[in-house]
Design a protein around this motif. Structure first.
Motif, PDB file in Angstrom:
ATOM      1  N   GLY A 176     -43.249  17.710  27.213  1.00  0.00           N
ATOM      2  CA  GLY A 176     -43.313  16.476  26.453  1.00  0.00           C
ATOM      3  C   GLY A 176     -43.570  16.650  24.976  1.00  0.00           C
ATOM      4  O   GLY A 176     -43.784  15.668  24.259  1.00  0.00           O
ATOM      5  N   LYS A 177     -43.506  17.878  24.478  1.00  0.00           N
ATOM      6  CA  LYS A 177     -43.833  18.133  23.073  1.00  0.00           C
ATOM      7  C   LYS A 177     -42.601  18.504  22.258  1.00  0.00           C
ATOM      8  O   LYS A 177     -41.617  19.030  22.782  1.00  0.00           O
ATOM      9  N   ARG A 178     -42.704  18.200  20.974  1.00  0.00           N
ATOM     10  CA  ARG A 178     -41.667  18.589  20.016  1.00  0.00           C
ATOM     11  C   ARG A 178     -42.080  19.932  19.423  1.00  0.00           C
ATOM     12  O   ARG A 178     -43.114  20.036  18.775  1.00  0.00           O
ATOM     13  N   VAL A 179     -41.258  20.933  19.671  1.00  0.00           N
ATOM     14  CA  VAL A 179     -41.607  22.305  19.303  1.00  0.00           C
ATOM     15  C   VAL A 179     -40.645  22.825  18.240  1.00  0.00           C
ATOM     16  O   VAL A 179     -39.424  22.629  18.347  1.00  0.00           O
ATOM     17  N   GLY A 180     -41.190  23.491  17.240  1.00  0.00           N
ATOM     18  CA  GLY A 180     -40.370  24.178  16.246  1.00  0.00           C
ATOM     19  C   GLY A 180     -40.629  25.671  16.323  1.00  0.00           C
ATOM     20  O   GLY A 180     -41.769  26.094  16.517  1.00  0.00           O
ATOM     21  N   ILE A 181     -39.573  26.454  16.200  1.00  0.00           N
ATOM     22  CA  ILE A 181     -39.708  27.910  16.220  1.00  0.00           C
ATOM     23  C   ILE A 181     -39.046  28.477  14.979  1.00  0.00           C
ATOM     24  O   ILE A 181     -37.879  28.170  14.690  1.00  0.00           O
ATOM     25  N   ILE A 182     -39.783  29.303  14.260  1.00  0.00           N
ATOM     26  CA  ILE A 182     -39.247  29.993  13.096  1.00  0.00           C
ATOM     27  C   ILE A 182     -39.090  31.463  13.457  1.00  0.00           C
ATOM     28  O   ILE A 182     -40.064  32.140  13.799  1.00  0.00           O
ATOM     29  N   GLY A 183     -37.857  31.945  13.393  1.00  0.00           N
ATOM     30  CA  GLY A 183     -37.585  33.340  13.730  1.00  0.00           C
ATOM     31  C   GLY A 183     -36.620  33.458  14.878  1.00  0.00           C
ATOM     32  O   GLY A 183     -36.849  32.903  15.962  1.00  0.00           O
ATOM     33  N   VAL A 211     -34.935  24.893  16.238  1.00  0.00           N
ATOM     34  CA  VAL A 211     -34.916  26.306  15.880  1.00  0.00           C
ATOM     35  C   VAL A 211     -34.544  26.434  14.409  1.00  0.00           C
ATOM     36  O   VAL A 211     -33.460  25.988  13.998  1.00  0.00           O
ATOM     37  N   PHE A 212     -35.426  27.024  13.634  1.00  0.00           N
ATOM     38  CA  PHE A 212     -35.170  27.245  12.213  1.00  0.00           C
ATOM     39  C   PHE A 212     -34.672  28.677  12.049  1.00  0.00           C
ATOM     40  O   PHE A 212     -35.429  29.637  12.220  1.00  0.00           O
ATOM     41  N   GLN A 213     -33.412  28.806  11.734  1.00  0.00           N
ATOM     42  CA  GLN A 213     -32.769  30.119  11.678  1.00  0.00           C
ATOM     43  C   GLN A 213     -32.347  30.474  10.263  1.00  0.00           C
ATOM     44  O   GLN A 213     -31.611  29.727   9.625  1.00  0.00           O
ATOM     45  N   ARG A 214     -32.796  31.622   9.804  1.00  0.00           N
ATOM     46  CA  ARG A 214     -32.305  32.150   8.531  1.00  0.00           C
ATOM     47  C   ARG A 214     -31.131  33.090   8.769  1.00  0.00           C
ATOM     48  O   ARG A 214     -30.102  32.988   8.109  1.00  0.00           O
ATOM     49  N   THR A 215     -31.305  34.000   9.713  1.00  0.00           N
ATOM     50  CA  THR A 215     -30.280  35.013   9.975  1.00  0.00           C
ATOM     51  C   THR A 215     -29.941  35.029  11.457  1.00  0.00           C
ATOM     52  O   THR A 215     -30.810  35.333  12.281  1.00  0.00           O
ATOM     53  N   PRO A 216     -28.706  34.715  11.820  1.00  0.00           N
ATOM     54  CA  PRO A 216     -28.321  34.874  13.232  1.00  0.00           C
ATOM     55  C   PRO A 216     -28.269  36.352  13.592  1.00  0.00           C
ATOM     56  O   PRO A 216     -27.983  37.196  12.743  1.00  0.00           O
ATOM     57  N   ASP A 221     -30.074  25.628   9.861  1.00  0.00           N
ATOM     58  CA  ASP A 221     -29.717  26.804   9.066  1.00  0.00           C
ATOM     59  C   ASP A 221     -30.523  26.770   7.781  1.00  0.00           C
ATOM     60  O   ASP A 221     -30.207  26.015   6.856  1.00  0.00           O
ATOM     61  N   VAL A 222     -31.574  27.569   7.693  1.00  0.00           N
ATOM     62  CA  VAL A 222     -32.446  27.509   6.521  1.00  0.00           C
ATOM     63  C   VAL A 222     -31.856  28.222   5.315  1.00  0.00           C
ATOM     64  O   VAL A 222     -32.449  28.212   4.240  1.00  0.00           O
ATOM     65  N   ARG A 223     -30.686  28.844   5.482  1.00  0.00           N
ATOM     66  CA  ARG A 223     -30.009  29.384   4.305  1.00  0.00           C
ATOM     67  C   ARG A 223     -29.437  28.256   3.467  1.00  0.00           C
ATOM     68  O   ARG A 223     -29.400  28.347   2.232  1.00  0.00           O
ATOM     69  N   THR A 224     -28.973  27.206   4.139  1.00  0.00           N
ATOM     70  CA  THR A 224     -28.435  26.046   3.410  1.00  0.00           C
ATOM     71  C   THR A 224     -29.455  24.921   3.321  1.00  0.00           C
ATOM     72  O   THR A 224     -29.357  24.053   2.462  1.00  0.00           O
ATOM     73  N   LYS A 225     -30.446  24.935   4.229  1.00  0.00           N
ATOM     74  CA  LYS A 225     -31.518  23.941   4.221  1.00  0.00           C
ATOM     75  C   LYS A 225     -32.854  24.683   4.266  1.00  0.00           C
ATOM     76  O   LYS A 225     -33.527  24.729   5.294  1.00  0.00           O
ATOM     77  N   PRO A 226     -33.241  25.280   3.169  1.00  0.00           N
ATOM     78  CA  PRO A 226     -34.448  26.119   3.177  1.00  0.00           C
ATOM     79  C   PRO A 226     -35.706  25.327   3.495  1.00  0.00           C
ATOM     80  O   PRO A 226     -35.822  24.146   3.138  1.00  0.00           O
TER      81      PRO A 226
END
Length: 966
Positions: free
Chosen positions: A279-286, A307-312, A451-456
């Motif tokens: 039931g939770k909103r989860v964010g993952i960096i990496g 999912v916050f992704q810089r590099t696939p 995509d944190v490369r375009t949305k840092p």
């Protein structure tokens, strides 16, 4: 416990050694006999302690920024309502068995081991139970397990098959323990290590919940003074740093982290109880290998996952499965069969051997191979496809395209699929990841990819993360951002070597050591699977066993000689640095920004942190070092010479690793037929064929016509110098086909007409068949030179290896037998004297490529039954006089058993008044001239030939027309 995130490990309890093993010496020091440096009233000791304190202060000021950042950020941000536990790391306060009262002298141990994971446990067993030494271990964790004690995040598991991700030293352990899955999960691996610790009674050697704050070398008493986080101090003769390569977490560095009101977790410091995401909103960096594992599990439970992704990253199918009880028992009972030959493979796992190059295989066949290896799951696509996947951009691109197509086939949203396709780094140049349903979860409606490369990421708020101007509300934030890898765990130990040198200062430009295990100015310190050792591309338990075995043998070797110190030399460090830097430069790894390169930590110098050669190559190098009495080390006052392999050009070592990976047989073990096939196969190592004019024809001999090829560069007007080039092959192998590419290159680079004759081979045609044929070819070339645009007045005879001898004999015969005038002779690593007894034949008796035994066998086959051992036609060293021979260039290779006889011949020529130029090419080997496709410095042979011919023939345009490496 503010500093606990550094997670180093050490121990303080004074242990009586286990029952003494027959023949093993007693402990070096008793606990009741501390070093004199600590005796009250010693002014020298006081001075050293003051100097050491200054060095430690520098360490704490410069080396613990990560720890400080972790302490500040995590204390402010970790406030899970389900985890009200105070200490983030959940380490219970463990009584320090080694604390000492004011005025008491510190305890002394023969060995201090830092770490209680795979490395530390095995180290305690080896030093305590096998050598009978007093051993103390420390670990900042609450128990054994190392990285598997800390990394308890959902989905944590090994991507090496369980039967291989285990110790190999104990038959009992391998048979008693059974694995429940093909790829074990974290709880099972931790249970396995606890089982090992209990089976070998290792826990009592450790003090847990205690980290090392400093270790300072005392150069007068030759001991390390070790300080711990609880104020304890002990001394030790030998220090074993077994703290691992991935044990210092990279701190999250995001603005506003202290404002976020939700739960915050980091994968490397996961709570020791289940975390519920329902039931939770989860964010993952990496989205590295750890991130991919945890994302797969959280997506099954969370109400929404962002999912916050810089590099696939490239992720391959894991292919995990549960094992039945019957299968588990079978694997345990057949472990030796399953693991047979593991240490003779690239990665320490007996996978199918790769083909030598994908460039030699049609596209359809490559695709079929990829499909087959993909279906196996795990590592085979990388390690069993082609040996040049990590060195050839074209081959790597082909595999990368295949993996990207697989991703696109799994992800139904085209835009998301493209975001998940790596394009900024070559395949496998970042740590490969493995997955089960990672790509499928992005088809779920409750999963978003940013995509944190375009949305840092801009900052955190109380409610979530702001990225690209948009706030993403979160209840839970998970960091899977990796580690200060490879060097971090060692730098954070506070190591201070001779003259106050701190490791942090010494490595500010990147790690420097010898074989990844020892360092100059840091005596009696062994870094298990340390920087630049074979571990990143090697099955870790085997790498660890290899390193601990090496450290144990080094200590045994030192003690057996009555010495109290062993230390790598500065020269050895320099050579090892050249080797590992060179090996890395031959690969595609520098094209990726990864922890392999030290590029994942801001401010950390990128460079060479890993050994990119094969595991078996590394093991061969360490074995040679040991066999030569610890070459490259000073043991006591004895300095052992640098091992021969340390002098090799890195590209040569890389080639050795490839040939080992192919299971290539040593030449001296080959039959004649196998030798011929092997020599012919070396044509694959010669690079691309140059576009020159080639004429295939024949020349006459007393026994009939023999084939010959004539090469002429395109676009060259006028008559060109003519070089008759005799191929190598030890008189029993080689052909004009095998030498085709080098002859094309000589013609193209130097503007020559190159004549390459075929000649009869032994043992079918022993002496003098080969010399008769090659002299006939020289005579034919003189007569027919103009027909191919050649100038007979500038006739040169040349050859490589056995061909070098044939060329030298041809020049002698031309002088004595009224043959054509020879303007010059070029002898490339010549096999000039089959009876030579030289230093190089001893130093490089094992090669590489050509061994002394192989050279002797080949020459014997050439002369078999002829009684011509002393004939000048068998070797010009038997000529009555060498006067009057044409100018000669002798090109020798430093690491060639035939080096000295070629150079000796050059000296004889000079003594006879012949114009001679003798040049030794450092680091190169026999046959390197014909391996320009894989040994860039093979180009040096051509450069030297061009300079020599330009001088002797009086032609300025005889210089190379291409830049080196083109």
């Amino acid at each position: 416990m503010p500093d606990v995130l550094a997670r180093q490990v050490v121990s303080t309890v004074s242990l009586a050694p286990k029952a003494a093993i027959s023949g093993i010496r007693a402990p070096i020091w008793r606990a009741t006999s501390p070093p004199m440096a600590w005796v009250s009233g010693s002014s020298a000791a006081a001075t050293r302690r003051t100097q050491a304190a200054g060095s430690v202060e520098r360490v704490m000021a410069t080396g613990c920024g990560i720890c400080a950042k972790w302490s500040k950020l995590l204390r402010a941000s970790i406030h899970s309502p389900e985890d009200d536990r105070g200490d983030f790391c959940q380490i219970s306060s463990t009584k320090n068995n080694n604390s000492w009262e004011e005025g008491r002298m510190p305890q002394h141990h023969d060995i201090v081991v830092i770490g209680a994971g795979f490395s530390g446990l095995y180290a305690v067993h080896k030093f305590r139970d096998e050598l009978g030494l007093s051993v103390k271990g420390f670990d900042a964790a609450g128990g054994v397990g190392g990285t598997w004690w800390w990394n308890r995040y959902p989905g944590a598991r090994c991507d090496i098959e369980s039967v291989h991700y285990a110790y190999s030293f104990s038959e009992e352990i391998q048979k008693r323990w059974t694995w429940s899955e093909r790829f074990a999960a974290q709880p099972e691996i931790l249970s396995y290590l606890e089982f090992v610790a209990d089976t070998l009674d290792l826990r009592r050697a450790f003090t847990f919940g205690t980290r090392i704050t400093s270790a300072v070398w005392d150069d007068e008493d030759h001991v390390w003074t070790v300080s711990t986080s609880d104020g304890g101090v002990c001394t030790t003769r030998f220090l074993i740093a077994a703290s691992g390569n991935l044990s210092i977490p990279k701190p999250p560095d995001f603005a506003g982290l202290d404002r976020f009101k939700g739960e915050v977790y980091t994968t490397s410091q996961w709570p020791h109880h289940p975390v519920d995401f329902t039931g939770k909103r989860v964010g993952i960096i990496g989205t590295g290998s750890t991130g991919i594992q945890v994302i797969q599990e959280v997506a099954k439970q969370a109400a929404h996952l962002t999912v916050f992704q810089r590099t696939p990253n490239f992720a391959l199918p894991l292919g995990n499965e549960s094992l039945s009880e019957e299968k588990r028992r079978w694997v345990a009972d057949h472990h030796a069969e399953i693991r047979a030959g593991a240490r003779e493979t690239f990665m320490g796992i007996p996978f199918e051997r790769p083909e030598i190059s994908g460039t030699l295989v049609p596209a359809e066949a490559r695709k079929a191979k990829y499909d087959r290896l993909w279906s196996k799951g795990g590592w085979p696509l990388l390690v069993s496809s082609y040996a040049d996947v990590l060195s050839s951009q074209a081959v790597n691109d082909d595999v990368a395209d295949y993996v990207r197509d697989k991703i696109r086939a799994r992800v139904t949203k085209p835009g998301v699929a493209e975001l998940l396709c790596p394009t900024d780094h070559p395949f496998a140049t970042k740590r490969l990841a493995f997955e089960t349903d990672y790509f499928d979860i992005f088809n779920q409606d409750n999963v978003d990819l940013i995509d944190v490369r375009t949305k840092p990421v801009e900052h955190l708020t109380e409610r979530g993360i702001v990225a690209g101007g948009v706030e993403y509300p979160l209840d839970v934030l998970i960091f899977a951002i990796g580690f200060d890898s490879v060097t971090g765990p060692l730098v954070h130990l506070g190591l201070v070597g001779r003259n106050g040198a701190t490791l942090a200062e010494r490595w500010q430009d990147g790690p420097r050591n010898y074989l990844g295990i020892a360092m100059h100015d840091f005596p009696n310190l062994f870094t298990i699977t340390g920087p630049t050792s074979a571990v990143a591309l090697y099955n870790n338990p085997l790498a660890i066993e290899d390193h601990v075995d090496l450290a144990t043998d080094a200590v045994r070797y030192t003690l057996d000689r009555g010495a109290d110190m062993i230390e790598a030399t500065a020269e050895a460090e320099e050579h090892w640095s050249r080797i590992v830097n060179g090996l890395l430069g031959l690969t595609l790894f520098p094209k990726a920004k990864s922890w392999y390169m030290g590029a994942n930590i801001d401010g950390k110098r990128t460079g060479t942190y890993i050994f990119t050669g094969s595991a078996q190559l590394y093991r061969q190098m360490t074995a040679e070092m040991q066999q030569l009495g610890y070459g490259g080390f000073v043991v006591g006052t004895r300095r052992a010479a640098l091992p021969p392999m340390m002098k090799l050009d890195p590209a040569v070592l890389g080639l050795m690793g490839v040939l080992q990976g192919q299971g290539t047989k040593a030449l001296h073990d080959c039959t004649v037929e196998e030798t011929r096939a092997l020599v012919d196969s070396f044509s694959m190592l010669q690079g691309d064929a140059r576009d020159v004019e080639v004429t295939a024809t024949a020349y006459p001999t007393k026994t009939g016509e023999r084939p010959v090829r004539v090469y002429r560069p395109k676009g060259r007007a006028g008559l060109l110098p003519v070089v008759v080039f005799c191929h190598g092959g030890g008189f029993i192998a080689g052909s004009i086909d095998a030498i085709d590419k080098p002859c094309r290159a000589l013609a193209d680079d130097l503007g020559l007409v190159v004549v390459a004759p075929g000649y009869r081979l032994a043992p079918e045609h022993p002496f003098p068949a080969a010399t008769d044929d090659t002299f006939a070819a020289l005579e034919w070339a003189a007569v027919h030179a103009a027909r191919f645009g050649g100038d007979a007045d500038r006739l040169v005879v040349a050859g490589e290896s056995a061909g070098g001898l044939l060329a030298a004999v041809a020049a002698l015969r031309a002088r004595d037998g009224g043959g054509p005038r020879v303007a010059a002779q070029v002898l490339i690593t010549p096999a000039i004297d089959g009876a030579a007894k030289t230093a190089s034949r001893v130093e490089y008796a094992e090669g590489p490529i050509l061994s002394t035994k192989a050279a002797e066998g080949m020459f014997a086959a050439y002369l078999a039954g002829t009684g011509a051992e002393h004939s000048p036609l068998a070797s010009p060293v038997h000529a009555a006089s060498l006067a009057g021979l044409p100018p000669c260039l002798v090109l020798s290779a430093e690491c060639d058993p035939l080096r000295d006889e070629g150079e000796d011949y050059a000296r004889r020529l000079a003594a006879a008044g012949v114009e001679v130029r003798s040049i030794r090419l450092d680091g190169l080997i026999h046959a390197a001239f014909s391996m320009a496709g894989v040994i860039p410095r093979a180009r040096d042979f051509t450069v030297q030939i061009g300079e020599f011919l330009g001088a002797v023939l009086g032609r300025a345009d005889a210089q190379p027309t291409r830049a080196a490496g083109e």
